[in-house]
Design a protein around this motif. Sequence first.
Motif, PDB file in Angstrom:
ATOM      1  N   UNK A   1       0.887  -1.116   0.000  1.00  0.00           N
ATOM      2  CA  UNK A   1       0.034   0.049  -0.085  1.00  0.00           C
ATOM      3  C   UNK A   1       0.751   1.191   0.065  1.00  0.00           C
ATOM      4  N   UNK A   2       0.344   2.224  -0.906  1.00  0.00           N
ATOM      5  CA  UNK A   2       1.494   3.509  -0.893  1.00  0.00           C
ATOM      6  C   UNK A   2       0.413   4.500  -1.435  1.00  0.00           C
ATOM      7  N   UNK A   3       0.920   5.751  -1.007  1.00  0.00           N
ATOM      8  CA  UNK A   3       0.121   6.929  -1.256  1.00  0.00           C
ATOM      9  C   UNK A   3       1.300   8.021  -1.661  1.00  0.00           C
ATOM     10  N   UNK A   4       0.861   8.570  -2.803  1.00  0.00           N
ATOM     11  CA  UNK A   4       1.891   9.476  -3.276  1.00  0.00           C
ATOM     12  C   UNK A   4       0.866  10.752  -4.195  1.00  0.00           C
ATOM     13  N   UNK A   5       1.107  11.890  -3.564  1.00  0.00           N
ATOM     14  CA  UNK A   5       0.171  13.153  -4.130  1.00  0.00           C
ATOM     15  C   UNK A   5      -1.261  12.540  -4.335  1.00  0.00           C
ATOM     16  N   UNK A   6      -1.772  12.363  -3.235  1.00  0.00           N
ATOM     17  CA  UNK A   6      -3.323  11.878  -3.194  1.00  0.00           C
ATOM     18  C   UNK A   6      -3.835  10.768  -4.000  1.00  0.00           C
ATOM     19  N   UNK A   7      -2.693   9.712  -4.441  1.00  0.00           N
ATOM     20  CA  UNK A   7      -3.113   8.629  -5.195  1.00  0.00           C
ATOM     21  C   UNK A   7      -2.702   7.577  -4.117  1.00  0.00           C
ATOM     22  N   UNK A   8      -3.878   6.772  -3.843  1.00  0.00           N
ATOM     23  CA  UNK A   8      -3.691   5.549  -3.073  1.00  0.00           C
ATOM     24  C   UNK A   8      -3.619   4.511  -3.846  1.00  0.00           C
ATOM     25  N   UNK A   9      -2.578   3.522  -3.867  1.00  0.00           N
ATOM     26  CA  UNK A   9      -2.096   2.454  -4.661  1.00  0.00           C
ATOM     27  C   UNK A   9      -2.287   1.173  -3.841  1.00  0.00           C
ATOM     28  N   UNK A  10      -2.944   0.248  -4.174  1.00  0.00           N
ATOM     29  CA  UNK A  10      -3.111  -1.064  -3.511  1.00  0.00           C
ATOM     30  C   UNK A  10      -2.580  -2.007  -4.394  1.00  0.00           C
ATOM     31  N   UNK A  11      -1.697  -2.832  -4.283  1.00  0.00           N
ATOM     32  CA  UNK A  11      -1.028  -3.681  -5.083  1.00  0.00           C
ATOM     33  C   UNK A  11      -1.016  -5.103  -4.291  1.00  0.00           C
ATOM     34  N   UNK A  12      -1.280  -6.127  -4.990  1.00  0.00           N
ATOM     35  CA  UNK A  12      -0.993  -7.171  -4.227  1.00  0.00           C
ATOM     36  C   UNK A  12      -0.909  -8.444  -5.303  1.00  0.00           C
ATOM     37  N   UNK A  13      -0.625  -9.723  -4.799  1.00  0.00           N
ATOM     38  CA  UNK A  13      -0.777 -10.880  -5.555  1.00  0.00           C
ATOM     39  C   UNK A  13      -1.174 -12.114  -4.808  1.00  0.00           C
ATOM     40  N   UNK A  14      -2.274 -12.710  -5.572  1.00  0.00           N
ATOM     41  CA  UNK A  14      -2.728 -13.823  -4.921  1.00  0.00           C
ATOM     42  C   UNK A  14      -2.102 -15.087  -5.534  1.00  0.00           C
ATOM     43  N   UNK A  15      -1.587 -15.741  -4.434  1.00  0.00           N
ATOM     44  CA  UNK A  15      -0.839 -17.205  -4.999  1.00  0.00           C
ATOM     45  C   UNK A  15      -1.813 -18.446  -4.541  1.00  0.00           C
TER      46      UNK A  15
END
Length: 159
Positions: A79-93
Amino acid sequence: MMEVDKLKKWLDVAQQFQSEKFWNQIFNENNRPSSNNNLSLNPLSAVNEFFPKCDLYETENELIVEAEIPGLEKEHLQISVQQQILTIKGEFKALHQNRKYYMKERVSRSFKKELILPYPIFVQKIKSEIRNGVLTLTMPMNREEVEDIPITFDQSNPE
């Protein structure tokens, strides 16, 4: 006569699934459609845009995001936030070696979801929790960062 029309539609859809182009688009993630209007070109991009399903709402002092991530381990989540953009990245294994599968519907896949936050937040004060397959992010709003820009009118040049 109505049944014949339904059969024709079904045959058209079935033919689409049999075409090599259709399957190449699904399995080739780099093949993104040029416009977002025609998501049917690449079903995979449509799935990525809508996954995970999220809610974004505000309370008095906080923005809250709830994201459905059933079965995802926290080690496979970023999870990251940069300039009011929240990014949720992940991987289902979901694929495991040395298992003899009789049915395999759950796929291993990566995802990336970006949400534009309506207000700046205090990134250092974000709280995150996973409970019952739902990721909850609690983000205190930074209202001091919101500034109104004054607008002046040039009255010296009437046209």
